[in-house]
Design a protein around this motif. Structure first.
Motif, PDB file in Angstrom:
ATOM      1  N   PRO A   1       0.840  -1.199   0.000  1.00 18.55           N
ATOM      2  CA  PRO A   1       0.000   0.000   0.000  1.00 18.55           C
ATOM      3  C   PRO A   1       0.877   1.253   0.000  1.00 18.55           C
ATOM      4  O   PRO A   1       1.934   1.278   0.624  1.00 18.55           O
ATOM      5  CB  PRO A   1      -0.816  -0.113   1.277  1.00 18.55           C
ATOM      6  N   GLY A   2       0.439   2.251  -0.734  1.00 13.74           N
ATOM      7  CA  GLY A   2       1.193   3.498  -0.786  1.00 13.74           C
ATOM      8  C   GLY A   2       2.296   3.485  -1.834  1.00 13.74           C
ATOM      9  O   GLY A   2       3.164   4.359  -1.829  1.00 13.74           O
ATOM     10  N   ALA A   3       2.271   2.498  -2.735  1.00 12.86           N
ATOM     11  CA  ALA A   3       3.257   2.474  -3.822  1.00 12.86           C
ATOM     12  C   ALA A   3       2.987   3.630  -4.773  1.00 12.86           C
ATOM     13  O   ALA A   3       1.878   4.153  -4.850  1.00 12.86           O
ATOM     14  CB  ALA A   3       3.180   1.148  -4.568  1.00 12.86           C
ATOM     15  N   ARG A   4       4.027   4.024  -5.477  1.00 15.51           N
ATOM     16  CA  ARG A   4       3.893   5.060  -6.495  1.00 15.51           C
ATOM     17  C   ARG A   4       3.828   4.402  -7.876  1.00 15.51           C
ATOM     18  O   ARG A   4       4.222   3.253  -8.036  1.00 15.51           O
ATOM     19  CB  ARG A   4       5.077   6.030  -6.428  1.00 15.51           C
ATOM     20  N   VAL A   5       3.341   5.137  -8.858  1.00 15.67           N
ATOM     21  CA  VAL A   5       3.245   4.622 -10.224  1.00 15.67           C
ATOM     22  C   VAL A   5       4.614   4.143 -10.702  1.00 15.67           C
ATOM     23  O   VAL A   5       4.737   3.072 -11.302  1.00 15.67           O
ATOM     24  CB  VAL A   5       2.658   5.688 -11.182  1.00 15.67           C
ATOM     25  N   ALA A   6       5.660   4.904 -10.420  1.00 12.74           N
ATOM     26  CA  ALA A   6       7.009   4.528 -10.870  1.00 12.74           C
ATOM     27  C   ALA A   6       7.445   3.192 -10.272  1.00 12.74           C
ATOM     28  O   ALA A   6       8.129   2.403 -10.927  1.00 12.74           O
ATOM     29  CB  ALA A   6       8.012   5.621 -10.509  1.00 12.74           C
TER      30      ALA A   6
ATOM     31  N   GLN B   1      -3.564   9.148  -3.249  1.00 17.72           N
ATOM     32  CA  GLN B   1      -3.436  10.033  -2.098  1.00 17.72           C
ATOM     33  C   GLN B   1      -2.207  10.909  -2.299  1.00 17.72           C
ATOM     34  O   GLN B   1      -1.226  10.461  -2.902  1.00 17.72           O
ATOM     35  CB  GLN B   1      -3.294   9.217  -0.818  1.00 17.72           C
ATOM     36  N   PRO B   2      -2.243  12.136  -1.784  1.00 19.86           N
ATOM     37  CA  PRO B   2      -1.060  12.993  -1.918  1.00 19.86           C
ATOM     38  C   PRO B   2       0.159  12.336  -1.262  1.00 19.86           C
ATOM     39  O   PRO B   2       0.046  11.706  -0.207  1.00 19.86           O
ATOM     40  CB  PRO B   2      -1.447  14.265  -1.173  1.00 19.86           C
ATOM     41  N   ASN B   3       1.299  12.497  -1.900  1.00 25.66           N
ATOM     42  CA  ASN B   3       2.542  11.970  -1.350  1.00 25.66           C
ATOM     43  C   ASN B   3       3.168  13.070  -0.488  1.00 25.66           C
ATOM     44  O   ASN B   3       3.611  14.095  -1.017  1.00 25.66           O
ATOM     45  CB  ASN B   3       3.494  11.579  -2.486  1.00 25.66           C
ATOM     46  N   PRO B   4       3.216  12.886   0.825  1.00 25.50           N
ATOM     47  CA  PRO B   4       3.747  13.947   1.687  1.00 25.50           C
ATOM     48  C   PRO B   4       5.235  14.222   1.444  1.00 25.50           C
ATOM     49  O   PRO B   4       5.718  15.313   1.741  1.00 25.50           O
ATOM     50  CB  PRO B   4       3.506  13.428   3.107  1.00 25.50           C
ATOM     51  N   ALA B   5       5.944  13.263   0.860  1.00 26.39           N
ATOM     52  CA  ALA B   5       7.377  13.435   0.613  1.00 26.39           C
ATOM     53  C   ALA B   5       7.666  14.070  -0.745  1.00 26.39           C
ATOM     54  O   ALA B   5       8.790  14.515  -0.983  1.00 26.39           O
ATOM     55  CB  ALA B   5       8.089  12.082   0.717  1.00 26.39           C
ATOM     56  N   ASP B   6       6.667  14.091  -1.641  1.00 26.16           N
ATOM     57  CA  ASP B   6       6.886  14.604  -2.990  1.00 26.16           C
ATOM     58  C   ASP B   6       5.550  15.026  -3.587  1.00 26.16           C
ATOM     59  O   ASP B   6       4.761  14.176  -4.009  1.00 26.16           O
ATOM     60  CB  ASP B   6       7.558  13.530  -3.860  1.00 26.16           C
ATOM     61  N   ARG B   7       5.312  16.332  -3.648  1.00 26.60           N
ATOM     62  CA  ARG B   7       4.028  16.836  -4.131  1.00 26.60           C
ATOM     63  C   ARG B   7       3.754  16.473  -5.581  1.00 26.60           C
ATOM     64  O   ARG B   7       2.620  16.536  -6.040  1.00 26.60           O
ATOM     65  CB  ARG B   7       3.966  18.362  -4.003  1.00 26.60           C
TER      66      ARG B   7
ATOM     67  N   SER C   1       4.049  13.526  -6.937  1.00 24.49           N
ATOM     68  CA  SER C   1       3.578  12.152  -7.115  1.00 24.49           C
ATOM     69  C   SER C   1       2.465  11.830  -6.125  1.00 24.49           C
ATOM     70  O   SER C   1       2.260  12.547  -5.155  1.00 24.49           O
ATOM     71  CB  SER C   1       4.734  11.155  -6.948  1.00 24.49           C
ATOM     72  N   SER C   2       1.773  10.758  -6.418  1.00 25.46           N
ATOM     73  CA  SER C   2       0.688  10.279  -5.559  1.00 25.46           C
ATOM     74  C   SER C   2       1.034   8.902  -5.037  1.00 25.46           C
ATOM     75  O   SER C   2       1.808   8.163  -5.645  1.00 25.46           O
ATOM     76  CB  SER C   2      -0.616  10.166  -6.357  1.00 25.46           C
ATOM     77  N   LEU C   3       0.439   8.572  -3.924  1.00 24.40           N
ATOM     78  CA  LEU C   3       0.543   7.231  -3.368  1.00 24.40           C
ATOM     79  C   LEU C   3      -0.739   6.488  -3.723  1.00 24.40           C
ATOM     80  O   LEU C   3      -1.835   7.047  -3.636  1.00 24.40           O
ATOM     81  CB  LEU C   3       0.736   7.286  -1.853  1.00 24.40           C
ATOM     82  N   LEU C   4      -0.602   5.249  -4.118  1.00 25.41           N
ATOM     83  CA  LEU C   4      -1.739   4.448  -4.562  1.00 25.41           C
ATOM     84  C   LEU C   4      -2.155   3.472  -3.475  1.00 25.41           C
ATOM     85  O   LEU C   4      -1.306   2.778  -2.906  1.00 25.41           O
ATOM     86  CB  LEU C   4      -1.359   3.671  -5.826  1.00 25.41           C
ATOM     87  N   VAL C   5      -3.432   3.434  -3.198  1.00 21.69           N
ATOM     88  CA  VAL C   5      -3.965   2.503  -2.206  1.00 21.69           C
ATOM     89  C   VAL C   5      -5.242   1.877  -2.738  1.00 21.69           C
ATOM     90  O   VAL C   5      -5.961   2.482  -3.541  1.00 21.69           O
ATOM     91  CB  VAL C   5      -4.250   3.184  -0.847  1.00 21.69           C
ATOM     92  N   LEU C   6      -5.509   0.668  -2.292  1.00 24.13           N
ATOM     93  CA  LEU C   6      -6.770   0.021  -2.636  1.00 24.13           C
ATOM     94  C   LEU C   6      -7.896   0.625  -1.827  1.00 24.13           C
ATOM     95  O   LEU C   6      -7.732   0.929  -0.643  1.00 24.13           O
ATOM     96  CB  LEU C   6      -6.704  -1.477  -2.336  1.00 24.13           C
ATOM     97  N   THR C   7      -9.040   0.758  -2.442  1.00 21.92           N
ATOM     98  CA  THR C   7     -10.242   1.091  -1.698  1.00 21.92           C
ATOM     99  C   THR C   7     -10.727  -0.201  -1.032  1.00 21.92           C
ATOM    100  O   THR C   7     -10.197  -1.288  -1.309  1.00 21.92           O
ATOM    101  CB  THR C   7     -11.330   1.621  -2.647  1.00 21.92           C
ATOM    102  N   ASP C   8     -11.724  -0.095  -0.197  1.00 20.22           N
ATOM    103  CA  ASP C   8     -12.283  -1.303   0.415  1.00 20.22           C
ATOM    104  C   ASP C   8     -12.803  -2.253  -0.659  1.00 20.22           C
ATOM    105  O   ASP C   8     -12.585  -3.465  -0.585  1.00 20.22           O
ATOM    106  CB  ASP C   8     -13.415  -0.943   1.387  1.00 20.22           C
ATOM    107  N   GLU C   9     -13.469  -1.684  -1.661  1.00 16.93           N
ATOM    108  CA  GLU C   9     -13.984  -2.510  -2.759  1.00 16.93           C
ATOM    109  C   GLU C   9     -12.827  -3.159  -3.531  1.00 16.93           C
ATOM    110  O   GLU C   9     -12.891  -4.323  -3.919  1.00 16.93           O
ATOM    111  CB  GLU C   9     -14.843  -1.669  -3.696  1.00 16.93           C
TER     112      GLU C   9
END
Length: 151
Positions: free
Chosen positions: A48-53, A82-88, A90-98
């Motif tokens: 969880p929280g992986a980036r696209v790269a 989700q916003p990446n607090p370490a790098d504006r 990029s985004s962090l990717l997470v699964l939704t509950d679904e």
């Protein structure tokens, strides 16, 4: 040796294609997704929280293709950025509950079908050294940056 290497390559690629297609068929039939989508969902469940790269590097595909894949999963409500607090930038990717529920259900289907496909023609005694050999090859290719897509 050239003939054996050429034959090995052809067998490897054709097996991968046929396995991928068979898994696509089963996942599409039962869950409305394809293998690449399952692999993304599975990876995000485990990381969880992986980036696209990071996903692009893991799957040895381009960043653009990975981003488009995430866009499709996001539109279906399975992934959130989700916003990446370490790098504006990029985004962090997470699964939704679904998305997590889908990943769990699809994993059962994926694992079951893969066992059917591999277990018929190969025994555990045959599969184990093949898996080790492919793991060694993958490790060497990744270590040396061979086959890494650009862009």
């Amino acid at each position: 040796m050239a003939y054996k290497s050429t034959s090995f390559f052809a067998d490897l690629v054709r097996c991968e294609t046929r396995l991928y297609n068979a898994l696509n068929d089963r996942l599409r039939e039962r869950h409305g997704i394809v293998t690449s989508q399952y692999e993304f969902l599975h990876h995000l469940r485990e990381h969880p929280g992986a980036r696209v790269a990071e996903l692009a590097a893991e799957f040895a595909i381009g960043i653009g293709a990975t981003s488009k894949g995430m866009d499709r999963l996001e539109r279906r409500g399975w992934v959130a950025r989700q916003p990446n607090p370490a790098d504006r930038r990029s985004s962090l990717l997470v699964l939704t509950d679904e998305g997590a529920r889908l990943a769990d259900a699809a994993e059962r289907t994926f694992t079951e079908r893969l066992a059917e496909l591999l277990g018929g023609p190969l025994s555990d005694a045959q599969l184990s050294p093949a898996a080790r050999a492919l793991s060694l090859l993958r490790t060497a290719l990744e270590r040396d940056g061979i086959g890494t897509p650009t862009g």
